[in-house]
Write a protein that holds these residues in place. Structure first.
Motif, PDB file in Angstrom:
ATOM      1  N   GLU A 404       0.826  -1.206   0.000  1.00  0.00           N
ATOM      2  CA  GLU A 404       0.000   0.000   0.000  1.00  0.00           C
ATOM      3  C   GLU A 404       0.859   1.254   0.000  1.00  0.00           C
ATOM      4  N   GLN A 407       2.609   1.571  -3.409  1.00  0.00           N
ATOM      5  CA  GLN A 407       1.648   1.947  -4.453  1.00  0.00           C
ATOM      6  C   GLN A 407       1.326   3.433  -4.386  1.00  0.00           C
ATOM      7  N   ASP A 426      -5.236   5.562 -11.257  1.00  0.00           N
ATOM      8  CA  ASP A 426      -5.898   4.366 -10.736  1.00  0.00           C
ATOM      9  C   ASP A 426      -4.919   3.194 -10.841  1.00  0.00           C
ATOM     10  N   PRO A 427      -4.515   2.587  -9.722  1.00  0.00           N
ATOM     11  CA  PRO A 427      -3.525   1.509  -9.772  1.00  0.00           C
ATOM     12  C   PRO A 427      -3.967   0.286 -10.574  1.00  0.00           C
ATOM     13  N   GLN A 428      -5.262   0.152 -10.815  1.00  0.00           N
ATOM     14  CA  GLN A 428      -5.766  -1.014 -11.550  1.00  0.00           C
ATOM     15  C   GLN A 428      -5.836  -0.782 -13.058  1.00  0.00           C
ATOM     16  N   VAL A 429      -5.534   0.445 -13.493  1.00  0.00           N
ATOM     17  CA  VAL A 429      -5.626   0.802 -14.911  1.00  0.00           C
ATOM     18  C   VAL A 429      -4.231   0.810 -15.524  1.00  0.00           C
ATOM     19  N   GLU A 430      -4.112   0.354 -16.768  1.00  0.00           N
ATOM     20  CA  GLU A 430      -2.813   0.304 -17.430  1.00  0.00           C
ATOM     21  C   GLU A 430      -2.226   1.706 -17.565  1.00  0.00           C
ATOM     22  N   TYR A 464       4.237  -5.857 -16.372  1.00  0.00           N
ATOM     23  CA  TYR A 464       3.354  -5.424 -15.290  1.00  0.00           C
ATOM     24  C   TYR A 464       2.817  -4.036 -15.644  1.00  0.00           C
ATOM     25  N   THR A 466       0.136  -2.292 -14.941  1.00  0.00           N
ATOM     26  CA  THR A 466      -0.585  -1.454 -13.979  1.00  0.00           C
ATOM     27  C   THR A 466       0.289  -1.257 -12.739  1.00  0.00           C
ATOM     28  N   ALA A 468      -0.695  -1.571  -9.692  1.00  0.00           N
ATOM     29  CA  ALA A 468      -1.001  -2.643  -8.743  1.00  0.00           C
ATOM     30  C   ALA A 468      -0.144  -3.874  -9.022  1.00  0.00           C
ATOM     31  N   ALA A 469      -0.064  -4.273 -10.282  1.00  0.00           N
ATOM     32  CA  ALA A 469       0.744  -5.442 -10.646  1.00  0.00           C
ATOM     33  C   ALA A 469       2.229  -5.171 -10.448  1.00  0.00           C
ATOM     34  N   GLU A 472       3.084  -5.331  -6.703  1.00  0.00           N
ATOM     35  CA  GLU A 472       3.119  -6.719  -6.237  1.00  0.00           C
ATOM     36  C   GLU A 472       4.416  -7.403  -6.651  1.00  0.00           C
TER      37      GLU A 472
END
Length: 547
Positions: A404, A407, A426-430, A464, A466, A468-469, A472
């Protein structure tokens, strides 16, 4: 499908293709291919392929007739060429691709759109038909106004290739010289030089770094051969310069490889120009050995053994006292996967470049400690030396607190780079959705590397895409390093399960190395960031093609 051959001028993109697509496509083959050179020169079979796909690559060549002829030579009779190319010129293209060398290669200017290397749809049709393609079509003609075009044609099976005549080999007489006198000059000189030990260590270190970058076995890197022979190009040489700079605290630019194209020549040059710096990193006759002189079984080796035992215990979720330094690591449950993780932990903690194979040679912590002190005495003394040294126990959480925090920092860095508000990321968007391209992704990689002391290349964003990826992945691969930078926040979560890993604080005045730079917090807007070491964005001379 029997074979899909993925080609490029750059070894870097072939490595990416192998890593990204090999598991999904076992029929994948990768090969360096220059569409401006004849197939015979490159060992490519004429008429081998049923389909050739070229995406925004053929325009970046000097002479289109030769380029299309070589493309056609790849095809069987009635084989299909599928070309995706620009259909118009624009200011946007001039200000982006116009910065690349390939944009300005064209010598057949009358064929091109004025001020651009691109061809009009009509020019493509005339060119393909003149080279023996039939049934030439533009299946997406209605979209030409968008700046791109698709051209399809069938080969008539006639191949025209320039013939290459090899120069005769001329034997050079030995004049009866002894075998040692026939050795390369740099080898003879290095054997006689005062600083040969330092030069040999540097050469070995550079060979390992080069091999790792190109995914080759280290023994394949001949220090007397030019780096280009192993697949280095402008992109990978820029990455190699960054690796060397990060490892030894230098400020090389990629042009150094044009002056010293072999590792032997480069090592000789670096030792001559940066002897003191390299001696501190690698050890040498100039080094004040009394500062780090230790004997087998003394304090340095004992400290290292204790630190390794703690790290091993943390990795396997065991109590440290259960790790017997005289027992083989396999006895505690280590396998190939956990040994690879252990190698990463040790590398991150001490700034080394171990591979998991070291554990086959030294299967116990006692043997490993003895080996590491023998080979990396100066580095380890800088990390562990001195009885007055305070050791910090860094808490590594098993929860997502570290992710967290990372990110959030990366989102702010990305927003600052693109001049956006952090909440827009947005961490989930490419990342491409926010406006990232190859140039800004390279800058983003440099920002992350400078902030956390990593050695990422821009290709990581293809794997990776995004935040988020990416986060991780980074936490999984570089947890220990990230904790040293972000640990204050992470350690403030006592309710979470933790494991202890002993991390030695960086030595005062020590310049950061490849993945182990000192912590540098993201500065608030308006505050000047400390100047990082130079990093380099290299343009590919030509775009990727697929055959």
């Amino acid at each position: 499908m029997e074979e899909y051959c993925y080609t490029d001028l750059s070894k870097a993109f072939l490595l990416h293709a192998e890593k990204q697509y090999r598991a999904k496509a076992p029929y994948l083959k990768t090969q360096i291919f220059d569409v401006e050179r004849s197939l015979a020169e490159q060992g490519v079979e004429v008429g081998r392929y049923d389909v050739v796909i070229a995406t925004n690559v053929l325009h970046a060549t000097r002479e289109m007739r030769r380029t299309v002829g070589n493309t056609k030579a790849l095809l069987k009779a009635n084989g299909v060429v599928l070309i995706n190319e620009m259909s118009s010129n624009s200011l946007f293209l001039q200000l982006t691709f116009g910065l690349l060398e390939g944009w300005w290669l064209s010598e057949d200017v009358p064929l091109r759109i004025p001020g651009s290397p691109a061809l009009t749809p009509q020019a493509w049709r005339r060119l393909l038909e003149a080279q023996g393609f039939v049934d030439v079509r533009h299946p997406a003609e209605v979209a030409h106004g968008l700046g791109q075009q698709i051209v399809v044609g069938l080969s008539d099976g006639i191949v025209r290739q320039r013939q290459t005549v090899a120069a005769p080999l001329v034997a050079t007489p030995s004049h009866g010289l002894p075998a040692q006198d026939m050795a390369p000059r740099s080898v003879r000189e290095s054997a006689a030089s005062i600083g040969d030990a330092l030069e040999e260590k540097l050469q070995s270190s550079l060979a390992r770094a080069a091999a790792e970058l190109l995914k080759l076995a280290p023994e394949r890197i001949d220090p007397q051969s030019e780096l280009s022979k192993f697949g280095f190009d402008s992109i990978t040489l820029a990455s190699f310069a960054n690796v060397v700079n990060d490892q030894f605290g230098l400020e090389l630019t990629p042009t150094v490889f044009f002056e010293y194209p072999t590792l032997a020549g480069l090592s000789e040059h670096l030792v001559r120009e940066h002897r003191a710096v390299l001696a501190r990193q690698l050890g040498g006759t100039e080094r004040a050995s009394a500062a780090v002189r230790v004997t087998i079984g003394d304090a340095l080796e004992e400290r290292l053994q204790l630190s390794l035992a703690r790290a091993a215990a943390a990795l396997l979720k065991l109590a440290p006292e259960r790790i017997d330094p005289q027992s083989e690591l396999s006895k505690f449950g280590f396998d190939s996967i956990t040994l690879a993780s252990f190698a990463n932990v040790v590398n991150d903690q001490f700034g080394l470049e171990l591979t998991p194979t070291v554990f086959f040679e030294y299967p116990t912590l006692a043997g490993l400690s003895e080996h590491l002190v023998r080979e990396h005495r100066a580095v380890l003394a800088g990390q562990l030396g001195g009885t007055e040294r305070a050791y910090a126990a860094v808490k590594v959480t098993t929860s997502d607190a570290l992710e967290e925090r990372l990110q959030s920092l990366l989102a702010r860095a990305a927003a600052e780079l693109l001049k956006l508000e952090p909440e827009q990321i947005d961490p989930q968007v490419e990342l491409s959705k926010f406006g990232f391209d190859s140039i800004t992704l390279a800058s983003f990689a440099n920002v992350v590397n400078d902030q956390f002391g990593l050695a990422l290349t821009p290709t990581v964003f293809f794997e990776y895409p995004t935040l988020a990826a990416l986060v991780e992945h980074l936490v999984r691969e570089h947890r220990a390093v990230l904790v040293t930078h972000l640990g204050d926040t992470v350690a403030a979560a006592p309710e979470r399960a933790v494991a202890q890993i002993s991390i030695a604080p960086p030595t005062a005045g020590r310049r950061p190395r490849a993945r182990f730079a000192q912590a540098m917090a993201m500065p608030p807007k308006g505050m000047q960031r400390p100047r990082p070491r130079p990093r380099f964005l290299s343009s590919r001379s030509r775009s990727r093609s697929s055959a």
